[in-house]
Design an enzyme around this catalytic site. Structure first.
Site, mmCIF file in Angstrom:
data_model
loop_
_atom_site.group_PDB
_atom_site.id
_atom_site.type_symbol
_atom_site.label_atom_id
_atom_site.label_comp_id
_atom_site.label_asym_id
_atom_site.label_seq_id
_atom_site.Cartn_x
_atom_site.Cartn_y
_atom_site.Cartn_z
ATOM 1 N N PHE A 32 1.259 -1.155 0.166
ATOM 2 C CA PHE A 32 -0.028 -0.424 0.142
ATOM 3 C C PHE A 32 0.721 1.225 0.046
ATOM 4 C CE2 PHE A 32 -1.981 3.630 1.384
ATOM 5 C CZ PHE A 32 -3.677 3.869 1.281
ATOM 6 N N ASP A 41 9.112 2.367 1.941
ATOM 7 C CA ASP A 41 8.271 3.910 2.221
ATOM 8 C C ASP A 41 7.821 3.628 3.338
ATOM 9 O OD1 ASP A 41 5.156 4.800 3.057
ATOM 10 O OD2 ASP A 41 4.146 3.796 1.507
ATOM 11 N N LYS A 57 2.478 10.839 7.521
ATOM 12 C CA LYS A 57 1.400 10.997 8.552
ATOM 13 C C LYS A 57 1.932 11.641 10.008
ATOM 14 C CE LYS A 57 -1.446 6.899 7.118
ATOM 15 N NZ LYS A 57 -0.623 5.552 6.272
#
Ligand SMILES: *Cc1c(COP(=O)(O)O)cnc(C)c1O
Length: 400
Positions: free
Chosen positions: A140, A225, A254
């Site tokens: 993802f 990531d 985030k």
């Protein structure tokens, strides 16, 4: 208005691209949130790890207030007095030479892909248009067209064609599959060090180190990531540090925004970052003074409160205590630091368990039908964690 009324508005006027747990949050602080009826819950999702510093951390709120009085947005057409100090701080925190600020995580991934493609032509000597990037199953990395072109998830990809070419996908956790997929036109390998959305899937020991070695040997960039795993979540500042496998590019997002606003970035050294020249990439809001002030405070909180140590210590307690609950449907508890998941047996539907946890005072969400992720803010104390575990136990022992 009551919770039901807010939910009805979302349903009526909002696109149905999410299926949230039926709970409405109107107030939050630290590791707890509250609904309109006044019921308090432990937040064990932390906005997918965007709230590592806890909700409304006083130091970050103060940075926002201070900056609101000065300047909030300049665009990159001009300099501002906050971006430089922010990027310096981010480089020191991560151990890289340069940073490029964006807003959302997906944009950081896009930026990394663009950097790698350009580096492939300008440094490695691959013909433009022939650059290949290796990605892995069940990844993802976000929601843009280029990024979903890497995805193996039908929900994320179906009917969004034509997809962006230049990606080759191999199984996750198999470093030899990556080595075998590399060709002379391969410019990068992109992986999550732990796959959060896939259900907190932790690769075999040595995986990241092996990718690092393969990339170095073949003059290929290693992109990590760390958008969900970064910023102390797994018990280290960044998850690659568990194996000392330093990537060439890190994608960050985030928790860089301290739970206040979207802030993302890539970090890399000159050899990669210098492929960007004026006009070749950008973002109106990237590096804005308000975000930069928030970013500095967000990093300072992680540092000052030694949140990676808290995540490491409390994560061990979580896995041990939850793993010991008598629940025949529970197959295993896995994860690192405070990024953990409970895996139930195949075919088990965890939605009802999430509802029961909500009723008992704890919010968590399943990632796939049979997996629930547990990722509280890293400021959680041992006492709070043990209370939360008691809630989880009270629900799990009743699962038939
Ligand atoms: C959340 C996430 C993204 C996307 O970030 P957005 O801010 O939602 O665009 C990318 N990669 C990983 C690993 C993530 O967890």
């Amino acid at each position: 208005m009551k919770s039901q009324d807010y939910i009805a508005l979302d349903e009526k006027f909002g696109a149905h691209n999410y299926h949230p747990l039926p709970v409405v949050i109107t107030w939050a602080e630290g590791c707890t949130v509250r609904d309109p009826e006044g019921k308090t819950y432990y937040d064990f999702l932390s906005a997918y790890s965007a709230v590592n510093q806890g909700h409304r951390h006083p130091k970050i709120l103060q940075a926002v207030r201070d900056q609101l009085e000065l300047c909030t947005l300049t665009s990159r057409a001009f300099h501002n007095d906050k971006m430089g100090p922010f990027l310096k701080k981010l480089c020191e925190f991560t151990g890289y030479e340069m940073a490029l600020p964006m807003n959302t995580g997906t944009e950081a991934v896009e930026t990394a892909l663009k950097a790698a493609r350009r580096w492939g032509v300008e440094v490695k000597g691959v013909e433009n248009g022939k650059q290949e990037i290796i990605c892995v199953d069940d990844n993802f990395h976000g929601r843009t067209i280029a990024v979903i072109s890497m995805s193996s998830d039908p929900d994320s990809t179906v009917n969004y064609g034509p997809y962006v070419p230049g990606f080759k996908r191999v199984p996750y956790g198999d470093a030899r599959a990556i080595a075998a997929a590399i060709t002379p036109t391969t410019v990068a390998v992109i992986v999550e060090p732990i796959q959060g959305e896939a259900g907190v899937v932790t690769p075999p020991e040595g995986y990241l180190r092996a990718i690092r070695e393969t990339c170095t040997k073949n003059q290929v960039l290693f992109i990590c990531d760390e958008i969900q795993t970064g910023f102390c979540r797994t018990g280290k500042r960044f998850a690659w540090q568990h194996e000392g496998a330093r990537p060439d590019i890190m994608c960050l997002g985030k928790a860089l925004g301290g739970g206040i606003m979207p802030i993302s970035a890539i970090v890399a050294d000159h050899g990669v970052m210098d492929v960007f020249t004026p006009g070749t990439h950008g973002s109106t809001f990237g590096g804005n003074p308000l975000a930069s002030a928030v970013g500095i405070a967000a990093l300072e909180v992680l540092e000052d409160e030694k949140l990676e140590d808290n995540a490491e210590r409390l994560g061990r307690i979580f896995r041990e205590e939850v793993g010991a609950i008598a629940c025949p449907k529970m197959k295993l508890v896995r994860g690192k630091g405070l990024l953990n998941a409970v895996v139930f047996e195949k075919g088990f539907e965890a939605w009802d368990v999430c509802l029961a946890l909500r009723d008992a005072g704890l919010l968590a969400k399943q990632t796939h039908g049979n997996i629930i992720r547990f990722a509280p803010p890293l400021v959680i104390t041992e006492k709070e964690l043990r209370e939360a575990i008691a809630i989880i136990r009270s629900v799990f022992v009743k699962i038939a």
